[in-house]
Design a protein around this motif. Structure first.
Motif, PDB file in Angstrom:
ATOM      1  N   VAL B 187       0.838  -1.204   0.000  1.00  0.00           N
ATOM      2  CA  VAL B 187       0.000   0.000   0.000  1.00  0.00           C
ATOM      3  C   VAL B 187       0.870   1.251   0.000  1.00  0.00           C
ATOM      4  N   LEU B 188       0.558   2.173  -0.926  1.00  0.00           N
ATOM      5  CA  LEU B 188       1.287   3.451  -0.973  1.00  0.00           C
ATOM      6  C   LEU B 188       0.475   4.508  -0.269  1.00  0.00           C
ATOM      7  N   PRO B 189       0.858   4.882   0.945  1.00  0.00           N
ATOM      8  CA  PRO B 189       0.035   5.827   1.683  1.00  0.00           C
ATOM      9  C   PRO B 189       0.283   7.265   1.242  1.00  0.00           C
ATOM     10  N   LYS B 190      -0.744   8.076   1.369  1.00  0.00           N
ATOM     11  CA  LYS B 190      -0.560   9.501   1.115  1.00  0.00           C
ATOM     12  C   LYS B 190      -1.478  10.295   2.021  1.00  0.00           C
ATOM     13  N   TYR B 191      -0.904  11.203   2.783  1.00  0.00           N
ATOM     14  CA  TYR B 191      -1.709  12.079   3.633  1.00  0.00           C
ATOM     15  C   TYR B 191      -2.166  13.265   2.807  1.00  0.00           C
ATOM     16  N   GLU B 192      -3.484  13.560   2.840  1.00  0.00           N
ATOM     17  CA  GLU B 192      -3.997  14.709   2.096  1.00  0.00           C
ATOM     18  C   GLU B 192      -5.031  15.374   2.970  1.00  0.00           C
ATOM     19  N   GLN B 193      -4.785  16.595   3.343  1.00  0.00           N
ATOM     20  CA  GLN B 193      -5.651  17.249   4.317  1.00  0.00           C
ATOM     21  C   GLN B 193      -7.099  17.313   3.830  1.00  0.00           C
ATOM     22  N   GLY B 194      -8.034  16.963   4.728  1.00  0.00           N
ATOM     23  CA  GLY B 194      -9.458  17.112   4.442  1.00  0.00           C
ATOM     24  C   GLY B 194     -10.054  16.062   3.529  1.00  0.00           C
ATOM     25  N   THR B 195      -9.264  15.088   3.141  1.00  0.00           N
ATOM     26  CA  THR B 195      -9.796  14.104   2.195  1.00  0.00           C
ATOM     27  C   THR B 195     -10.422  12.917   2.932  1.00  0.00           C
ATOM     28  N   GLU B 196     -11.281  12.197   2.240  1.00  0.00           N
ATOM     29  CA  GLU B 196     -11.909  11.009   2.819  1.00  0.00           C
ATOM     30  C   GLU B 196     -10.959   9.837   2.617  1.00  0.00           C
ATOM     31  N   ALA B 197     -10.862   8.989   3.649  1.00  0.00           N
ATOM     32  CA  ALA B 197      -9.921   7.873   3.535  1.00  0.00           C
ATOM     33  C   ALA B 197     -10.419   6.887   2.485  1.00  0.00           C
ATOM     34  N   ARG B 198      -9.496   6.466   1.582  1.00  0.00           N
ATOM     35  CA  ARG B 198      -9.919   5.519   0.542  1.00  0.00           C
ATOM     36  C   ARG B 198      -8.723   4.774  -0.066  1.00  0.00           C
ATOM     37  N   PHE B 199      -9.001   3.540  -0.460  1.00  0.00           N
ATOM     38  CA  PHE B 199      -8.031   2.774  -1.249  1.00  0.00           C
ATOM     39  C   PHE B 199      -8.339   3.000  -2.714  1.00  0.00           C
ATOM     40  N   ILE B 237      -1.224  -7.771  -3.201  1.00  0.00           N
ATOM     41  CA  ILE B 237      -2.260  -6.975  -3.833  1.00  0.00           C
ATOM     42  C   ILE B 237      -1.844  -5.527  -3.594  1.00  0.00           C
ATOM     43  N   CYS B 238      -1.837  -4.730  -4.677  1.00  0.00           N
ATOM     44  CA  CYS B 238      -1.307  -3.368  -4.571  1.00  0.00           C
ATOM     45  C   CYS B 238      -2.435  -2.337  -4.581  1.00  0.00           C
ATOM     46  N   ALA B 239      -2.222  -1.257  -3.841  1.00  0.00           N
ATOM     47  CA  ALA B 239      -3.203  -0.170  -3.861  1.00  0.00           C
ATOM     48  C   ALA B 239      -2.573   1.118  -3.372  1.00  0.00           C
ATOM     49  N   LYS B 240      -3.228   2.227  -3.731  1.00  0.00           N
ATOM     50  CA  LYS B 240      -2.880   3.521  -3.151  1.00  0.00           C
ATOM     51  C   LYS B 240      -3.804   3.747  -1.983  1.00  0.00           C
ATOM     52  N   PHE B 241      -3.378   4.495  -1.007  1.00  0.00           N
ATOM     53  CA  PHE B 241      -4.264   4.817   0.101  1.00  0.00           C
ATOM     54  C   PHE B 241      -4.105   6.296   0.436  1.00  0.00           C
ATOM     55  N   THR B 242      -5.247   7.020   0.392  1.00  0.00           N
ATOM     56  CA  THR B 242      -5.201   8.445   0.723  1.00  0.00           C
ATOM     57  C   THR B 242      -6.041   8.655   1.976  1.00  0.00           C
ATOM     58  N   TYR B 243      -5.540   9.483   2.887  1.00  0.00           N
ATOM     59  CA  TYR B 243      -6.297   9.676   4.131  1.00  0.00           C
ATOM     60  C   TYR B 243      -5.970  11.028   4.750  1.00  0.00           C
ATOM     61  N   SER B 244      -6.891  11.470   5.631  1.00  0.00           N
ATOM     62  CA  SER B 244      -6.547  12.601   6.486  1.00  0.00           C
ATOM     63  C   SER B 244      -6.865  12.271   7.939  1.00  0.00           C
ATOM     64  N   ASP B 245      -7.942  11.477   8.156  1.00  0.00           N
ATOM     65  CA  ASP B 245      -8.349  11.164   9.527  1.00  0.00           C
ATOM     66  C   ASP B 245      -7.874   9.754   9.900  1.00  0.00           C
ATOM     67  N   LEU B 246      -7.196   9.655  11.050  1.00  0.00           N
ATOM     68  CA  LEU B 246      -6.616   8.368  11.428  1.00  0.00           C
ATOM     69  C   LEU B 246      -7.669   7.321  11.768  1.00  0.00           C
ATOM     70  N   ASP B 247      -8.782   7.737  12.467  1.00  0.00           N
ATOM     71  CA  ASP B 247      -9.819   6.767  12.849  1.00  0.00           C
ATOM     72  C   ASP B 247     -10.439   6.135  11.608  1.00  0.00           C
ATOM     73  N   GLU B 248     -10.727   7.005  10.644  1.00  0.00           N
ATOM     74  CA  GLU B 248     -11.282   6.527   9.385  1.00  0.00           C
ATOM     75  C   GLU B 248     -10.320   5.528   8.731  1.00  0.00           C
ATOM     76  N   ALA B 249      -9.064   5.913   8.770  1.00  0.00           N
ATOM     77  CA  ALA B 249      -8.043   5.053   8.173  1.00  0.00           C
ATOM     78  C   ALA B 249      -8.016   3.689   8.863  1.00  0.00           C
ATOM     79  N   MET B 250      -8.045   3.706  10.192  1.00  0.00           N
ATOM     80  CA  MET B 250      -7.950   2.457  10.944  1.00  0.00           C
ATOM     81  C   MET B 250      -9.096   1.512  10.608  1.00  0.00           C
TER      82      MET B 250
END
Lengths: 359, 268
Positions: B187-199, B237-250
């Motif tokens: 998984v390639l993580p990326k922090y992006e302010q204000g975004t909804e967590a998603r793969f 299995i490969c994916a990108k992951f974008t998130y801003s909120d840790l709880d959502e991410a978890m």
């Protein structure tokens, strides 16, 4: 010293305790001999007797060395191309020559750069050919640049703009001011063309060994001293097995004016690695002047060991300073030496001050 | 405090690396002491303020592993384990990799490493070397407010990375340090302010290029390195992951297997 004991008698490998492996790996790493240590493990058929933890370090060194050899072989191809384009011939020296000729001693040998030798008349042409192919001189201080150009047997190191590889271009094997006079022209006799090349050669075996010895015993800083001495030890073994080698070696040493470095190579290779020599050969060396001295032994016994805490003994620091001074003494007349060392130490002081000022 | 769970080395055994942090013997020693990292007596280039001793030690240990472990493919990536499977997160600095790694570690994933993923190309296993997680700048506050019980060093200002604090790994991670895992999720993580967590879908060719680029010894291993990256990516299995909120991410990582299958099977 554990590393020396193991290199002398690789049989010992299977009886080493883990704490000894700990020390052995560290000593070999600091002497740049990890790859060679792995070679001894393989040659003596003891791969399965090495515990997993140290084996990982040895294998890592093996991968690293193999990759360096691939890189050196590629460099050799490029250098050959540059020489061909300019219609020049060059001789590969030291490590690159061992690899290019597939000598057994190449196995496990580490590298930092490639050295080539061209005729002094061809120097400018070679430099410009290499520069067209991407090897550019490293920026030097004005003093160093002038010093290299006027007094040294090589020009300032060249670095390839894309591959970042270093190439040392020599036009002799010692500075013109050196105390011993080398028959540089003689080195061109019996050269062998490198496989797959058209313009790159290597020295004949005896000369390859004599050049290694000359280089080591004129070197001021012996960071790779033990590795280079081990090269000589392996050459004595590998070339010595060929018919008539020993007589030929003496003839070449006399002819090229390199008897003194040969004497030292034999002496310290025996002292460190217990190299075996034919009695007759040793007998012939006995009559030569300049057999070494207590002072030389004091210096080289210490300075040839790697700079590792476990190898430091009484006088190690002093020995290194003496070797440094000796190397300069051998390479230039006293007046020039005094001038050179004062400029150097002044420059060092100034660099320190600059650093302190900017910090 | 940070290292309490680690076993002491056997003085008669074999140690991979002998390292030291030493004071620099200068006059500054008296009022503003400086330190330097040594690898078996060999000094590193940089002299640093003594407050940075712990980050320097960790940096030095990572360097030792990255520079000498060529029996592995060494990748600059965080790696965590769950049920014997490894989650590998390669990412350039600033992508929120360490923050995500720290949060996952606090949520039941076993930390294998926050910096170096070691892939054994003979067995196909992943090894880690669990060390304190290095948190930078804003993530220090994020983690300490999300996990008030977490233990970390006092943040120190560094020239290269800004504020740095080291977060203590759980005992379980340290005790199982040598237990390998099977690679499963990349998984390639990326922090992006204000975004909804998603793969999101990430092609394996792109992942290959990224792993190769983030590897310390891909080029050194030559063909072996090429094959190693290939087999590593093929097993995952490969994916990108974008998130801003840790709880959502978890909560998304709870069901990582299902989510990744979903994005992987979606048409590009």
């Amino acid at each position: 010293m554990l590393l020396l004991e193991v290199l002398r008698k690789p049989k010992h490998i299977s009886s080493l305790r883990l704490s000894e492996w700990d020390l052995l790996i560290r000593q070999a790493r600091s002497a740049d001999l990890l790859g060679r240590l792995w070679r001894e493990v393989e040659l003596s058929g003891q791969v399965d007797r090495v515990p997993e933890a140290p084996k990982r370090h040895l294998l890592a060194a093996k991968f690293l060395v193999e990759r360096q050899h691939d890189a050196v072989r590629r460099e050799i191809g490029y250098i050959d191309e540059a020489m061909r384009a300019a219609g020049l011939r060059a001789i590969l020296l030291k490590g690159a020559a061992y690899v290019a000729t597939g000598k057994a001693l190449a196995t496990g040998r580490t590298f930092s750069d490639v050295d080539i030798l061209v005729d002094s008349d061809d120097l400018a042409a070679a430099e410009s050919a290499l520069s067209i192919y991407g090897w550019q001189p490293v920026k030097q201080s004005a003093y160093d640049e002038a010093y290299y150009r006027e007094w040294m047997h090589e020009i300032p190191p060249l670095v390839h703009v894309k591959r970042n590889t270093t190439l040392d271009l020599h036009h002799a094997i010692l500075p013109i001011t050196a105390r011993i006079k080398v028959n540089t022209q003689g080195l061109r006799e019996g050269n062998a063309l490198v496989d797959g090349c058209t313009n790159l050669y290597v020295l004949q075996d005896a000369d390859m060994l004599l050049h290694g010895a000359t280089h080591l015993f004129h070197e001021g800083e012996l960071a790779h001293g033990l590795r280079d001495l081990h090269d000589l030890h392996l050459m004595f073994g590998e070339f010595g097995a060929l018919p008539l080698f020993w007589d030929h070696l003496l003839i070449r040493a006399r002819y090229l004016g390199l008897m003194t470095p040969l004497l030292y190579a034999v002496r310290y290779s025996r002292r460190k690695f217990h190299t075996a020599f034919p009695q007759e050969f040793l007998g012939q060396l006995k009559n030569q002047p300049g057999q070494g001295s207590i002072l030389m032994d004091f210096c080289y016994d210490r300075a040839l060991l790697p700079k590792h805490a476990s190898c430091e003994q009484f006088g190690s620091g002093l020995a290194r300073v003496m070797v440094y001074l000796r190397s300069h003494w051998l390479k230039m007349p006293l007046g020039l030496l005094v001038y050179h060392l004062s400029v150097k130490s002044l420059a060092r002081l100034r660099a320190k001050e600059d650093k302190a000022a900017t910090a | 405090m940070l290292y309490g769970e680690y076993e002491l080395a056997d003085m008669n055994g074999f140690a991979d690396f002998h390292v030291e942090i030493r004071y620099v013997p200068n006059l500054k020693r008296l009022f503003d002491p400086e330190i330097r990292f040594y690898f078996d007596g060999m000094p590193s280039f940089s002299v640093l303020p003594a407050q940075q001793s712990f980050p320097t030690l960790e940096w030095g240990l990572n360097w030792c592993v990255a520079a000498h472990s060529h029996h592995y493919l060494v990748v600059h990536a965080a790696v965590l384990e769950r049920n014997g499977f490894a989650l590998i997160m390669p990412a350039p600095p600033g992508s929120g990799k360490s923050t995500l790694c720290a949060a996952l570690m606090m949520n039941g994933w076993r930390l294998m490493s926050d910096e170096l993923t070691l892939y054994d190309r003979n067995t196909g296993h992943i090894y880690g070397h669990p060390r304190p997680v290095s948190l930078k700048n804003r993530s220090i506050d994020v983690i300490s407010s999300a996990f008030p019980d977490s233990i970390m060093t006092t943040p120190v200002m560094t020239e290269s990375k800004g504020m740095v604090a080291l977060l203590k790994p759980p005992e379980s991670a340290v005790v199982s340090a040598t237990v390998p895992a099977k690679p499963r999720w990349l998984v390639l993580p990326k922090y992006e302010q204000g975004t909804e967590a998603r793969f999101e879908r990430q092609g394996s060719a792109r992942t290959f290029a990224l792993i190769a680029e983030q590897s310390f010894n891909y080029d050194l291993l030559g063909l072996d390195g090429f094959n190693a990256v290939g087999s590593l990516v093929d097993q995952c299995i490969c994916a990108k992951f974008t998130y801003s909120d840790l709880d959502e991410a978890m909560s998304l990582f709870q069901n990582i297997e299902a989510h990744l299958h979903e994005v992987a099977s979606a048409t590009p």
